[in-house]
Write an enzyme that holds these catalytic residues in place. Sequence first.
Site, mmCIF file in Angstrom:
data_model
loop_
_atom_site.group_PDB
_atom_site.id
_atom_site.type_symbol
_atom_site.label_atom_id
_atom_site.label_comp_id
_atom_site.label_asym_id
_atom_site.label_seq_id
_atom_site.Cartn_x
_atom_site.Cartn_y
_atom_site.Cartn_z
ATOM 1 N N CYS A 9 0.845 -1.202 0.000
ATOM 2 C CA CYS A 9 0.000 0.000 0.000
ATOM 3 C C CYS A 9 0.879 1.251 0.000
ATOM 4 O O CYS A 9 1.546 1.549 0.982
ATOM 5 C CB CYS A 9 -0.916 -0.052 1.224
ATOM 6 N N CYS A 62 0.200 3.905 2.640
ATOM 7 C CA CYS A 62 0.642 3.433 3.965
ATOM 8 C C CYS A 62 2.113 3.759 4.170
ATOM 9 O O CYS A 62 2.520 4.224 5.243
ATOM 10 C CB CYS A 62 0.465 1.919 4.096
#
Length: 144
Positions: A69, A72
């Site tokens: 991600c 993230c």
Amino acid sequence: MSQSKHIVCPQCGAVNRIPENRLADNPKCGKCHQPLFTGHAIELDAAGFNKHISRNDIPVVVDFWASWCGPCKMMAPAFQQAAAQLEPRYRLAKLNTEDEQAIAMQYRIQSIPTLAIFRNGREIARQPGAMSTGDIVRWVQSNA
Ligand SMILES: [Zn+2]
């Protein structure tokens, strides 16, 4: 008389009782003698997650993330800086949703990153999407 807080050791999992007015004095774990707070978010597996959200007397802020991600990864340094600002009033922790899919399903994590605040084992706030350090600190302080 000062209140005591239960603080779970991030190293060995022992539950320590720390007087509230000593929290900022770099308390050490009575069992493993490691610092209870280092200014860094801690990594949790499923067992550690359940123990930390249920046994800590301070709110636990969890960053649900995954290695694939991009947002993230962008938020990771901001979350670490937020940990340095929010400890020892709060515990900041990261949960890898790829490694611990059962936890992610149990808490119905729909998108990542998602931040959630737990107090006494209960989720009290949740915020999906990447945030800056200042946004994280303000959001945590206004919710817990
Ligand atoms: Zn310990």
